[in-house]
Design a protein around this motif. Structure first.
Motif, PDB file in Angstrom:
ATOM      1  N   LEU A   1       1.505  -5.515   3.466  1.00  0.00           N
ATOM      2  CA  LEU A   1       0.695  -5.122   2.238  1.00  0.00           C
ATOM      3  C   LEU A   1       0.204  -6.583   1.954  1.00  0.00           C
ATOM      4  O   LEU A   1       0.884  -7.437   1.257  1.00  0.00           O
ATOM      5  CB  LEU A   1       1.475  -4.476   1.087  1.00  0.00           C
ATOM      6  CG  LEU A   1       1.494  -2.913   0.955  1.00  0.00           C
ATOM      7  CD1 LEU A   1       2.159  -2.725  -0.247  1.00  0.00           C
ATOM      8  CD2 LEU A   1      -0.054  -2.615   0.827  1.00  0.00           C
ATOM      9  N   SER A   2      -1.267  -6.658   2.175  1.00  0.00           N
ATOM     10  CA  SER A   2      -1.698  -8.019   1.750  1.00  0.00           C
ATOM     11  C   SER A   2      -2.146  -8.029   0.319  1.00  0.00           C
ATOM     12  O   SER A   2      -2.284  -7.025  -0.226  1.00  0.00           O
ATOM     13  CB  SER A   2      -3.212  -8.072   2.504  1.00  0.00           C
ATOM     14  OG  SER A   2      -3.933  -7.327   2.310  1.00  0.00           O
ATOM     15  N   ARG A   3      -2.760  -9.045  -0.442  1.00  0.00           N
ATOM     16  CA  ARG A   3      -2.886  -9.023  -1.803  1.00  0.00           C
ATOM     17  C   ARG A   3      -4.313  -8.411  -2.096  1.00  0.00           C
ATOM     18  O   ARG A   3      -4.491  -7.727  -2.740  1.00  0.00           O
ATOM     19  CB  ARG A   3      -3.132 -10.531  -2.155  1.00  0.00           C
ATOM     20  CG  ARG A   3      -3.537 -10.474  -3.582  1.00  0.00           C
ATOM     21  CD  ARG A   3      -3.478 -12.031  -4.035  1.00  0.00           C
ATOM     22  NE  ARG A   3      -2.452 -12.770  -3.779  1.00  0.00           N
ATOM     23  CZ  ARG A   3      -2.122 -14.175  -4.575  1.00  0.00           C
ATOM     24  NH1 ARG A   3      -3.070 -14.547  -5.113  1.00  0.00           N
ATOM     25  NH2 ARG A   3      -0.960 -14.624  -4.002  1.00  0.00           N
ATOM     26  N   ARG A   4      -5.215  -8.509  -0.875  1.00  0.00           N
ATOM     27  CA  ARG A   4      -6.464  -7.954  -0.935  1.00  0.00           C
ATOM     28  C   ARG A   4      -6.243  -6.478  -1.078  1.00  0.00           C
ATOM     29  O   ARG A   4      -6.856  -5.838  -1.790  1.00  0.00           O
ATOM     30  CB  ARG A   4      -7.238  -8.272   0.093  1.00  0.00           C
ATOM     31  CG  ARG A   4      -8.540  -7.827   0.215  1.00  0.00           C
ATOM     32  CD  ARG A   4      -9.576  -7.951   1.296  1.00  0.00           C
ATOM     33  NE  ARG A   4      -9.741  -9.487   1.720  1.00  0.00           N
ATOM     34  CZ  ARG A   4     -10.396  -9.907   2.814  1.00  0.00           C
ATOM     35  NH1 ARG A   4     -11.028  -8.857   3.439  1.00  0.00           N
ATOM     36  NH2 ARG A   4     -10.687 -10.997   2.963  1.00  0.00           N
ATOM     37  N   ARG A   5      -5.357  -5.737  -0.256  1.00  0.00           N
ATOM     38  CA  ARG A   5      -5.046  -4.482  -0.217  1.00  0.00           C
ATOM     39  C   ARG A   5      -4.378  -4.006  -1.646  1.00  0.00           C
ATOM     40  O   ARG A   5      -4.867  -3.000  -2.099  1.00  0.00           O
ATOM     41  CB  ARG A   5      -4.164  -4.197   0.861  1.00  0.00           C
ATOM     42  CG  ARG A   5      -4.664  -3.788   2.029  1.00  0.00           C
ATOM     43  CD  ARG A   5      -3.649  -3.352   3.305  1.00  0.00           C
ATOM     44  NE  ARG A   5      -4.488  -3.343   4.409  1.00  0.00           N
ATOM     45  CZ  ARG A   5      -4.661  -2.105   4.829  1.00  0.00           C
ATOM     46  NH1 ARG A   5      -4.277  -1.184   4.442  1.00  0.00           N
ATOM     47  NH2 ARG A   5      -5.501  -1.878   5.895  1.00  0.00           N
TER      48      ARG A   5
ATOM     49  N   GLY B   1      -7.409  -3.954  -4.087  1.00  0.00           N
ATOM     50  CA  GLY B   1      -8.281  -3.040  -3.627  1.00  0.00           C
ATOM     51  C   GLY B   1      -7.647  -1.515  -4.098  1.00  0.00           C
ATOM     52  O   GLY B   1      -8.204  -0.701  -4.650  1.00  0.00           O
ATOM     53  N   ALA B   2      -6.277  -1.436  -3.917  1.00  0.00           N
ATOM     54  CA  ALA B   2      -5.642  -0.136  -4.527  1.00  0.00           C
ATOM     55  C   ALA B   2      -5.861   0.045  -5.890  1.00  0.00           C
ATOM     56  O   ALA B   2      -6.070   1.097  -6.357  1.00  0.00           O
ATOM     57  CB  ALA B   2      -4.234  -0.182  -3.931  1.00  0.00           C
ATOM     58  N   GLY B   3      -5.646  -1.248  -6.524  1.00  0.00           N
ATOM     59  CA  GLY B   3      -5.514  -1.151  -8.005  1.00  0.00           C
ATOM     60  C   GLY B   3      -6.937  -0.861  -8.644  1.00  0.00           C
ATOM     61  O   GLY B   3      -7.166   0.082  -9.532  1.00  0.00           O
TER      62      GLY B   3
ATOM     63  N   GLY C   1     -10.614   2.884 -10.827  1.00  0.00           N
ATOM     64  CA  GLY C   1     -12.010   3.343 -10.770  1.00  0.00           C
ATOM     65  C   GLY C   1     -11.870   5.122 -10.902  1.00  0.00           C
ATOM     66  O   GLY C   1     -12.881   5.564 -11.606  1.00  0.00           O
ATOM     67  N   LEU C   2     -10.973   5.567 -10.396  1.00  0.00           N
ATOM     68  CA  LEU C   2     -10.584   6.930 -10.171  1.00  0.00           C
ATOM     69  C   LEU C   2     -10.361   7.319 -11.881  1.00  0.00           C
ATOM     70  O   LEU C   2     -11.182   8.380 -12.131  1.00  0.00           O
ATOM     71  CB  LEU C   2      -9.499   7.616  -9.445  1.00  0.00           C
ATOM     72  CG  LEU C   2      -9.693   7.787  -8.073  1.00  0.00           C
ATOM     73  CD1 LEU C   2      -8.502   8.224  -7.274  1.00  0.00           C
ATOM     74  CD2 LEU C   2     -10.737   8.883  -7.998  1.00  0.00           C
ATOM     75  N   ALA C   3      -9.563   6.664 -12.413  1.00  0.00           N
ATOM     76  CA  ALA C   3      -9.440   7.101 -13.880  1.00  0.00           C
ATOM     77  C   ALA C   3     -10.528   6.834 -14.678  1.00  0.00           C
ATOM     78  O   ALA C   3     -10.910   7.808 -15.500  1.00  0.00           O
ATOM     79  CB  ALA C   3      -8.256   6.077 -14.229  1.00  0.00           C
ATOM     80  N   ALA C   4     -11.632   5.839 -14.410  1.00  0.00           N
ATOM     81  CA  ALA C   4     -12.774   5.521 -15.070  1.00  0.00           C
ATOM     82  C   ALA C   4     -13.673   6.639 -14.859  1.00  0.00           C
ATOM     83  O   ALA C   4     -14.435   7.386 -15.683  1.00  0.00           O
ATOM     84  CB  ALA C   4     -13.239   4.286 -14.888  1.00  0.00           C
ATOM     85  N   THR C   5     -13.680   7.236 -13.715  1.00  0.00           N
ATOM     86  CA  THR C   5     -14.630   8.125 -13.173  1.00  0.00           C
ATOM     87  C   THR C   5     -14.280   9.447 -13.566  1.00  0.00           C
ATOM     88  O   THR C   5     -15.093  10.249 -14.309  1.00  0.00           O
ATOM     89  CB  THR C   5     -14.351   8.530 -11.765  1.00  0.00           C
ATOM     90  OG1 THR C   5     -14.700   7.208 -11.179  1.00  0.00           O
ATOM     91  CG2 THR C   5     -15.592   9.483 -11.251  1.00  0.00           C
TER      92      THR C   5
END
Lengths: 245, 248
Positions: free
Chosen positions: B4-8, B11-13, B18-22
């Protein structure tokens, strides 16, 4: 996606897994969505197992044909002396949710497949491969040879292309044509099919064609070696020889 | 196995927030149906939001007079009780449609009041979720007109409507309530609306399946919050397992 360890079992000139990760993931998501759509579709169908042609149809009208099964509604004359339990509520909820899953998955697959050259490379039959001899051999359900663990045969390619680019879009279209909300915005979606009841009848036949495809597909997988083919579609690994199945 | 890279992780966070905001934005703009919290919430929300974004004002299909069904069909309704019989014997003169909730002038209308309002005739299909349908001419007054007479307040977001039939109630959002084809129907195929088809008055919502076109309506309540009604799912339909939004 590329894993050099997997390449060791591939024939010369082939690298990477037998099926790309996108193909494997979208395949199984589609299987789940298809099964949910099929079961709920049958549940919805039994509330009115009569089919019509044109715009309108109801029990006061003569059907085009009727499926000789009992119904989940007492108002439908079926000849059976009983009424099945009503399962339409959750069936409809799940049918439309699964349809979203299937459509979004399908769009992702086609978008990736076009970009990655998947259709051109793996599904469009190679030049000169579609001879009557080859087609005849495959239609007689001859057990596939070892080379087919790594590539689709021409008949298989045509069947997959037809399911992906003809049957799947048709089943979505005929389904959407029954949505009063959608056809208010796009009336041609239903008028081109000949009306609301024609759309429902066509939806039934296209679904039946998809079921036939699925039965033939699973049948061929069993014939070719169920374990090895399913393993290839899950892990991406394929055996060099089919005896490994 | 991939690490699990930091970027991933980032990205997941971002994806989750983003889903919550949508979801929050969707609720603010009225794109989330009241029965969206169960297992089938994602599918229902996708359907409802898509149609509200792309087809908010689109007109339901209308048909030619020659396409009117000679054999319209109506599912039988439950027992309506003695009270209905008394009203029917009196020619529905004492039938009242009450309008309350977020309106400036709560009150009620008789069938005659509704008949004196500007009439609209439309030839649309009733499409049952079971799969059958029929086409009929429906005559009535635009619900938008009734709501205007009652002085609907700006903050109203839904119209809750109740049937004389015990336990039957439903609701629609303002997009459907103010839609010109949504009518308080008192006539059918040139005559009075027969009891079998919902007479004396039925709400017709032609962009949705038949079960949203509730028969024998007696009360309209304007509200900004469907949670206050029944089990908070927007209508009796989801309580019985059926979707609130039936535009599919």
């Amino acid at each position: 996606m590329y894993n050099p360890q997997m390449a060791s079992s591939a024939p010369a000139g082939v690298s990477g897994p037998r099926h790309a990760a996108v193909v494997r993931a979208t395949h199984w998501i589609t299987v789940a969505a298809f099964l949910a759509l099929l079961i709920t579709g049958v549940e919805i169908l039994i509330s009115h197992p009569r089919f019509y042609w044109g715009e309108t149809g109801n029990v006061g009208m003569r059907p085009l044909f009727q499926i000789p099964i009992p119904s989940s509604r007492g108002s439908v004359p079926t000849g059976y002396g009983y009424v099945l339990p009503d399962q339409n509520g959750w069936s409809r909820y799940l049918h439309f949710q699964s349809a979203w899953v299937a459509v979004l998955t399908g769009l992702l697959y086609v978008w990736w497949g076009l970009g990655a050259g998947h259709f051109r490379r793996n599904l469009v039959p190679t030049r000169g491969s579609l001879s009557w001899r080859v087609i005849g051999a495959h239609l007689r359900l001859r057990r596939p040879g070892a080379e087919e663990a790594w590539s689709y045969n021409p008949v298989q390619r045509m069947a997959y292309l037809a399911a992906i680019f003809v049957l799947f879009p048709l089943v979505v279209w005929t389904g959407l044509a029954m949505s009063p909300g959608l056809v208010s915005a796009v009336p041609a979606a239903v008028t081109l099919l000949g009306g609301q009841q024609s759309a429902r009848t066509l939806h039934f036949f296209v679904s039946a064609a998809l079921v036939l495809f699925a039965v033939a597909h699973v049948g061929m997988v069993i014939l070719a070696g169920f374990g090895s083919r399913v393993r290839a579609m899950i892990t991406g690994r394929a055996a060099r020889r089919k005896e490994d199945a | 196995m991939r690490k699990l890279s930091r970027r991933r992780l980032i990205g997941a966070g971002l994806g989750i927030s983003g889903l919550a905001a949508t979801a929050k934005l969707g609720a603010h703009y009225g794109l989330v149906p009241p029965d969206a919290h169960g297992l089938y919430g994602p599918g229902e929300t996708l359907t409802y939001a898509t149609q509200r974004l792309l087809a908010r004002h689109s007109p339901a299909r209308e048909f030619a007079r020659s396409q009117i069904s000679r054999e319209p069909f109506a599912n039988p309704t439950g027992p309506l009780g003695d009270g209905f019989g008394v009203l029917e014997a009196g020619g529905f003169k004492d039938w009242r449609l009450t309008v309350d909730g977020m309106v400036a002038h709560p009150g009620s209308f008789t069938v005659a009041d509704l008949r004196h309002m500007p009439a609209r005739s439309e030839i649309t299909a009733v499409q049952c979720e079971e799969g059958w349908n029929y086409i009929a001419e429906w005559i009535g007054v635009a619900l938008a007109h009734v709501l205007e007479e009652a002085g609907t307040l700006r903050q109203a977001r839904y119209v809750v409507y109740r049937s004389f039939e015990q336990g039957w109630w439903d609701s629609i959002d303002m997009a459907d309530a103010l839609h010109p084809q949504t009518i308080v129907t008192h006539g059918m195929n040139g005559g009075d609306l027969p009891v079998r088809f919902g007479g004396p008055i039925r709400l017709r919502v032609p962009r949705q399946l038949g079960y949203k076109s509730v028969k024998y309506i007696v009360r309209l309540t304007l509200t900004d919050d469907l949670k206050k009604f029944g089990k908070g799912l927007g209508s009796a339909a989801p309580e019985g397992g059926y979707a609130w939004y039936a535009g599919i």
